[in-house]
Design an enzyme around this catalytic site. Structure first.
Site, PDB file in Angstrom:
ATOM      1  N   ASP A  43       0.936  -1.434  -0.229  1.00  0.00           N
ATOM      2  CA  ASP A  43       0.074   0.209  -0.023  1.00  0.00           C
ATOM      3  C   ASP A  43       0.863   1.082  -0.165  1.00  0.00           C
ATOM      4  OD1 ASP A  43      -2.692   1.263   0.425  1.00  0.00           O
ATOM      5  OD2 ASP A  43      -1.548   1.982   2.246  1.00  0.00           O
ATOM      6  N   TYR A  48       2.708   9.892   1.062  1.00  0.00           N
ATOM      7  CA  TYR A  48       3.876   9.440   2.072  1.00  0.00           C
ATOM      8  C   TYR A  48       5.447   9.889   1.544  1.00  0.00           C
ATOM      9  CZ  TYR A  48       0.045   5.963   3.027  1.00  0.00           C
ATOM     10  OH  TYR A  48      -0.963   5.507   3.585  1.00  0.00           O
ATOM     11  N   LYS A  73      -2.516   6.230  -4.069  1.00  0.00           N
ATOM     12  CA  LYS A  73      -3.761   7.095  -3.657  1.00  0.00           C
ATOM     13  C   LYS A  73      -3.350   8.460  -4.370  1.00  0.00           C
ATOM     14  CE  LYS A  73      -3.895   4.802   0.770  1.00  0.00           C
ATOM     15  NZ  LYS A  73      -2.406   4.396   1.020  1.00  0.00           N
ATOM     16  N   HIS A 106      -7.350   9.652  -1.700  1.00  0.00           N
ATOM     17  CA  HIS A 106      -6.946   9.633  -0.510  1.00  0.00           C
ATOM     18  C   HIS A 106      -7.897  10.024   0.353  1.00  0.00           C
ATOM     19  CE1 HIS A 106      -2.894   8.991   1.830  1.00  0.00           C
ATOM     20  NE2 HIS A 106      -3.825   8.984   2.616  1.00  0.00           N
TER      21      HIS A 106
END
Ligand code: A2P
Length: 264
Positions: A43, A48, A73, A106
């Site tokens: 994932d 990030y 995402k 997201h």
């Protein structure tokens, strides 16, 4: 163990979270260990800020593309039709993949911040539908969506979301959206299934773990699994990576499930 999404695409029953992995060496070690231990779902998210290193780490393992399930995402600043398409292309390049197995929104644009929140979400979703129809993603979905967001999306969508990834762990059981997604055949995924590690010191969790001779982390993950929600635990520690996927066939009782649900 796999679940079948509403479009019949298969998704692994547990995944590996990559939030907070920031260093190439750490990513290489963690991803290699994860694949060796049997995780196949990875994932990721552009938020990030580690897609390049995760992409490199995946490449370094030499994993067979067909045997891994990679999720990405689209972040909030990239909402809207054109911007989402551009963001996806960047993500795909950074991850060095021809296609993603799942691509998710997201966070929903919410009424709190945007008057035209429903339109923004509909436009972002339209981009995901296009990516899906072009075969660039195998499944599409959302994260952190409440019932009102899903109901609103339904009005303009041609394709129903296949996934909804939400915060989900003992003590945080979003019952309404959980029941809704079960009824609507939207597969749920759990972010921070260990409460970002903080649940592992909880007395109720520790007591139940002791009874089953399992670790607190394994109890939290089993709680998700028994609710048929896909947990996405993150760890860079080899022993923990292994522990988190070695749940075994122990079962939490109904009473224990309830006690975990009610942790405050
Ligand atoms: P680390 O990455 O240093 O191993 P969540 O997935 O709920 O966000 O939790 C992630 C946090 O929990 C990380 O800080 C991770 O630390 C820690 N963690 C992951 N698995 C375990 C485990 N089996 N035992 C203890 N801590 C864990």
């Amino acid at each position: 163990m796999y679940y079948e999404l509403s479009n019949h695409w298969k998704i692994p029953g547990i995944g590996f979270g990559t939030w907070q992995i920031v260093d190439q060496q750490e990513a290489d070690r963690a991803i290699e260990m994860a694949l060796q231990c049997g995780y196949s779902l990875i994932d990721t998210a552009s938020k990030y800020k580690n897609e390049e290193i995760i992409g490199d780490a995946l490449k370094h393992t030499g994993a067979d593309r067909e045997k891994i399930f990679v999720e990405g995402k689209v972040w909030n600043k990239d909402r809207g039709f054109e911007k989402t398409l551009a963001a996806f292309e960047k993500t795909r390049k950074k991850l060095q993949l021809d296609y993603l197995d799942a691509y998710l929104i997201h966070w929903p644009a919410s009424a709190l911040f945007y008057e035209d929140w429903a339109k923004i979400n509909a436009e972002t979703w339209r981009a995901l539908e296009k990516l899906y129809e072009e075969g660039l993603v195998r499944a599409i979905g959302v994260c952190n969506y409440e019932i009102e967001h899903l109901n609103e999306l339904e009005k303009s969508a041609n394709i129903k979301p296949m996934l909804n990834q939400v915060e989900f762990h003992p003590g945080t059981f979003p019952e309404e959206i959980y029941r809704y997604c079960c009824e609507e055949n939207i597969q749920m995924q759990a972010w921070s299934p260990l409460g970002n590690g903080q649940l592992l010191e909880n007395e109720t969790v520790k007591k139940i773990a002791g009874k089953h001779k399992k670790s607190p982390a394994q109890v939290c993950l089993k709680w998700c699994v028994q609710k048929q929600v896909i947990p996405l635990p993150k760890s860079v520690t080899p022993k923990r990576i292994q522990e988190n996927i070695s749940l075994g066939d122990f079962l939490l009782t109904e009473e224990e499930m309830k006690q975990l649900e009610e942790i405050v």
